[in-house]
Structure formats: structure tokens, C-alpha cells
Write an enzyme that holds these catalytic residues in place. Structure first.
Site, PDB file in Angstrom:
ATOM      1  N   LYS A 135     -33.332 -51.671  48.013  1.00  0.00           N
ATOM      2  CA  LYS A 135     -32.208 -50.845  47.555  1.00  0.00           C
ATOM      3  C   LYS A 135     -30.913 -51.638  47.551  1.00  0.00           C
ATOM      4  CE  LYS A 135     -34.176 -46.643  49.430  1.00  0.00           C
ATOM      5  NZ  LYS A 135     -34.150 -45.717  50.544  1.00  0.00           N
ATOM      6  N   GLY A 157     -15.711 -49.589  72.123  1.00  0.00           N
ATOM      7  CA  GLY A 157     -14.948 -50.146  71.000  1.00  0.00           C
ATOM      8  C   GLY A 157     -14.237 -49.045  70.239  1.00  0.00           C
ATOM      9  N   HIS A 179       5.679 -30.793  44.039  1.00  0.00           N
ATOM     10  CA  HIS A 179       5.858 -29.883  45.168  1.00  0.00           C
ATOM     11  C   HIS A 179       4.992 -28.644  44.968  1.00  0.00           C
ATOM     12  CE1 HIS A 179       7.816 -27.600  48.326  1.00  0.00           C
ATOM     13  NE2 HIS A 179       7.903 -26.584  47.478  1.00  0.00           N
TER      14      HIS A 179
END
Ligand SMILES: Cc1cc2nc3c(=O)[nH]c(=O)nc-3n(C[C@H](O)[C@H](O)[C@H](O)COP(=O)(O)OP(=O)(O)OC[C@H]3O[C@@H](n4cnc5c(N)ncnc54)[C@H](O)[C@@H]3O)c2cc1C
Length: 474
Positions: free
Chosen positions: A39, A187, A453
Site C-alpha cells: 500500500k 514524550g 464576520h
């Protein structure tokens, strides 16, 4: 039949390699893509960017549903996660895009070879040879004028540990049989905090251990601080300045021993431990020893700005390149630069200061350019504008108004040096900042750029305004 001599052969079919191949095809180059797996897609599509973002979307929806009554939607109850369905959805997304790559290989007339590619030394008469070993042990050769190395990276483990059903890397953690009750994540870079976000939302007890003084250590300090605040609020146990001493398997889980700076050692047992301490380059065994002109540093390859190694006709891109962030979009753009050069067309080198860094935890992080500290270190007279999302109406509407946008600019000319966003849609919003910097827009240019907006992106208008003390909504 005369032997095919390709213009370019690419070794590795991740986002670096396949992007290079597709653009090479578009440029009319005779192109071969060599990938060891059946793949295409590499780490990013199969065990990285895409599956993690799929799970993060589940987490986001789940979080919204928890607030359903606040939105006036009653009768949903507490809700329950169907882990199998979550996994199936993630897998379907990956399959769909894997098929998409197969289609694009054909569309771009790229020849695909399945097997492990290895350099056979410098070119002879301008022609390189790549040896390709198939899974059946048989070898073949690909002849080509240019080679692009795009072999990607692997998850580093701590010394003495091996990945299994309890000690996890990014691969195992993506297909767990159940949601674990507890997880220690070692981590707190992008990978660590994304999984912390996912599994905490799904209900796991999550503890995050980071050896450096802050979470997401490459980000602006204020962003790290905001993430720590938000993670603690969600109940993620965060330890920074903390060294992991060891991880030992027990009957039911793993005990992690760790020492926070200046404190006594602590032990914590969890069902699973995820190791997210960085990624090493897949450059062993690819024949580098045969090409002495390719310079390496701890396995990473040195290139010039056009991604050329020291060996004529051999380029390197993606996670294996020294000095570049390991991100899919960086590898992809480096691939575009390399094949454009191969085709002899004008290219633009990758500018390290214009690379968006995106972390898709909740709250999201998007950043580009210099942090405030780095800008000062570089000698700039720095002017900062900061706008909190609490003052943005759209952020309130979408019930996601934690965080801020911070613009770091040069006081003298209004040059935009960096933009750091933590909060709603940060990974989308950062695109505007990258474009502004790429086009060398100043803070003033951005202050006169109309933003629709109500949008979250209006926050950027306010943040640029804030540099001059002129944010409208704050
Ligand atoms: C959990 C996780 C989440 C991430 N999320 C993001 C994200 O959201 N956004 C982002 O930008 N980045 C993300 N990344 C990083 C991103 O996945 C990598 O930067 C990207 O995949 C690197 O692309 P690449 O093409 O260099 O290598 P890879 O994607 O690693 O692909 C390399 C390919 O080369 C093949 N290969 C290796 N050696 C050979 C050989 N000798 N012959 C033939 N084939 C070979 C491999 O099988 C693989 O298919 C994430 C990483 C992880 C681990």
C-alpha cells in the site's frame, strides 16, 4: 525490448515520495515509484496523520455531545463509545485514501514497483541503478537518471524496550482492542499530546511525562503554558522536567519509574505505555555505504536547498532529511522542489521559517515562523500582539473559546516574524499567517485585510491589530 531508463525513480511511497511521483508525472518525467509495502501512503496515511486525526474527530464530536443539553439537545443521555465502530470508521478513511493514491499513480502515468529499494553506488555513464528486493526474496533492477530517497522514519523506543501489546508506538496505539483504563505517555511533542487528548476524551486516565521544561517544547512558551493549563483542567496528569528511569511490564500492565527534577523517584502503573520520544530515519540498509558523497548525521541525510545530496543525481526528501521538521507537508513540498529541479524547471526552495507546524490536540495548535524568544535571540526588536478567543463571537458560538492568537513582529518595519495560535481551528487558521508571511505582508497590510464576520479567522485581524494596540474586540 530496450531496457527502460527512467528520468526519476523514487524510493518510498509516503507523502514525500508519492507527491514527488505525481508531480514528476505531471511534468512529463518518466517516473518509477518503489515502495516496499503493497500500500502507498507511508506513516502518514496508515499510522500517522490520517488515523490520528480521524480519532481526534471522534473525540471532538464526543466532547460536543457531552455538552448536548447546553446546546438544547435533550434525550441523548450520557452516551457510550462503540470502540469497534470508531476503529472501523478510521480504517475506512485510510482505505478510501489508499485507493485514491492507487488511482493517482495511474492518472499520473507513474510506474509502480513493489519491493525494498537499495542504492547500488554512483551513476555509471549518468545512469543509476536501484536494486529492488521483493518479499519473495527475488531481486530486480531499476535504471534511472535520478533517484529520490523518501524512505521515512520509525518510532524511537527507550533503550531495552520493545513494542508489544502494552508498550506501544504510534502503530500499536492506533488499533488497541479496547480503550485502556490508564495510559502513560512518554514524550509531550505533537504525537504525545495528540494521543493524550484522544484517550483522555475517551475516558482513560492519562499521564504525560516530558523531559524538557514544557509541553510541545518547539512551540512559543506561552502556547506551552496554555496547553498545560488546559490539559490539567481536562484531568491529564502532566509532568515536565521529568526523566523516565525505566518501564517494566507487570502482570496486567507496565510500571513506569520517573523522576521529576529535584524530586524523589515516583512509580506509576498503567495498562499501556505509549512511547512518543521522536522518530529516527529509515536509512539503514539502503546502500548509503556505496555512495560516500552522501553526507549523513545520525542517519539523517544532508541536502542543499534543492534537496540534492552530495551524490550527483540523488536527492533526499521527507523525514530522513537533516534539519527539517518531520511533517508530511514538508516532505511533500520537498518532493515537489526536487522533481521540479529534475525537470529543469524553475523551483522555489523550502523556507524553514514559512513551515506551518500543526498539532491537532484539543485545544489545537498552529504556528509559523519565529517564537517570541527566538525572535529576540535573533536580535529583532520585537513587538507582540495577542488576542484571546474569549473575545471572538464565533468562538463562543462554537463553544470553543480557550486560547489565543499571538503575532510576533519586528517593531521597526512591521514584518511578521511569527504567528502562534492555540485554540479553535488553529490548524486551519495558521494557513492565513503562512500565506501572509510568504507574500511578505506587513502587520499593517493585515490590519487592512477584510475578514468575514462572524468567523474565528477574524481573531487574526484582531491579533494583527493588537500589535499596534488596536484590536477592535478586546
Ligand atoms: C502518530 C503520528 C501522527 C502524525 N501526524 C501528522 C500530522 O498530522 N501532520 C503532519 O504533517 N505530519 C504528521 N506526522 C508526521 C508524518 O507522518 C511524517 O512526517 C510523514 O509521513 C513523512 O513522510 P515521508 O514520505 O518522509 O515518510 P513515510 O510516510 O514514513 O513513508 C516512507 C515510505 O517509504 C517506504 N520505505 C522505506 N524504506 C524503503 C525502501 N528501502 N524501499 C522501498 N520503500 C521503502 C515505507 O514503507 C513508507 O511507505 C505524524 C506522525 C505520526 C507518527
Amino acid at each position: 525490448m530496450p531496457e527502460t531508463i527512467y528520468d526519476v525513480a523514487i524510493i518510498g511511497g509516503g507523502p514525500g515520495g508519492y507527491t514527488a511521483a505525481f508531480r514528476a508525472g505531471q511534468l512529463g518525467l518518466k517516473t518509477c515509484l518503489i515502495e516496499k509495502d503493497e500500500k502507498l501512503g507511508g506513516t502518514c496515511l496508515h499510522v500517522g496523520c490520517i488515523p490520528t486525526k480521524a480519532l481526534l474527530f471522534n473525540a471532538e464530536v464526543y466532547d460536543h455531545l457531552k455538552a448536548a443539553e447546553e446546546y438544547g439537545i435533550e434525550g441523548l443521555g450520557k452516551g457510550k463509545l462503540n470502540w469497534r465502530a470508531i476503529q472501523d470508521r478510521k480504517n475506512k478513511i485510510v482505505s478510501k485514501h489508499t485507493k485514491g493514491l492507487d488511482f493517482l499513480v495511474k492518472k499520473n502515468k507513474v510506474d509502480r514497483v513493489v519491493g525494498f529499494g537499495r542504492l547500488m553506488g554512483p551513476a555509471k555513464g549518468g545512469i543509476h541503478t536501484v536494486q529492488v528486493s521483493g518479499a519473495d526474496g527475488k531481486t530486480s533492477e531499476v535504471k534511472t537518471k535520478n533517484i529520490i530517497l523518501a524512505t521515512g522514519s520509525f518510532a524511537r523506543l527507550l533503550p531495552g524496550l520493545q513494542a508489544d501489546d502494552r508498550i506501544l508506538t504510534n502503530i500499536e496505539v492506533l488499533s488497541l482492542p479496547d480503550i485502556p483504563k490508564s495510559m502513560v505517555i512518554i514524550g509531550a511533542g505533537a504525537v504525545g499530546v495528540e494521543f493524550a487528548s484522544i484517550y483522555r476524551t475517551f475516558g482513560s486516565e492519562v499521564t504525560l511525562l516530558e523531559v524538557l521544561p514544557r509541553l510541545v517544547p518547539v512551540e512559543d512558551e506561552e502556547v506551552s503554558k496554555e496547553l498545560l493549563r488546559s490539559f490539567k483542567k481536562k484531568g491529564i496528569n502532566c509532568f515536565v522536567n521529568t526523566k523516565v528511569d525505566k518501564a517494566e511490564k507487570t502482570k496486567n500492565g507496565v510500571v513506569v519509574s520517573f523522576t521529576p527534577q529535584g524530586e524523589a523517584q515516583q512509580k506509576l502503573e498503567a495498562e499501556k505505555v505509549l512511547i512518543a520520544v521522536g522518530r529516527g530515519p529509515n536509512t539503514e540498509n539502503i546502500g548509503l555505504e556505496r555512495t560516500p558523497n552522501i553526507k549523513t548525521e545520525r542517519g539523517f541525510l544532508h541536502t542543499n536547498e534543492w534537496m540534492e545530496t552530495g551524490e550527483k543525481g540523488i536527492y533526499a526528501i521527507g523525514d530522513i532529511v537533516a534539519g527539517l521538521p518531520q511533517l508530511a507537508h514538508v516532505g511533500a513540498m520537498c518532493g515537489v522542489v526536487a522533481v521540479t529541479r529534475v525537470a529543469g524547471k524553475p523551483a522555489k526552495a523550502v523556507n524553514k521559517n514559512r513551515i506551518p507546524g500543526c498539532t491537532y490536540c484539543e485545544p489545537q495548535i498552529g504556528s509559523v515562523g519565529l517564537t517570541e524568544a527566538k525572535a529576540k535571540e535573533a536580535g529583532y526588536q520585537v513587538k507582540v500582539g495577542k488576542f484571546p478567543f474569549t473575545a471572538n463571537s464565533k468562538a463562543t458560538i462554537i463553544n470553543n473559546h480557550e486560547g489565543f492568537i499571538k503575532v510576533v513582529s519586528d517593531a521597526k518595519y512591521g514584518e511578521i516574524l511569527g504567528v502562534h495560535i492555540i485554540g479553535p481551528l488553529a490548524t486551519e487558521l495558521i494557513c492565513e499567517a503562512v500565506t501572509a508571511m510568504e507574500m511578505e505582508a506587513t502587520v499593517e497590510d493585515m490590519m487592512f485585510t477584510i475578514h468575514a464576520h462572524p468567523t474565528v479567522s477574524e481573531g487574526l485581524l484582531d491579533a494583527f491589530g493588537a500589535v499596534e494596540g488596536k484590536a477592535i474586540n478586546f
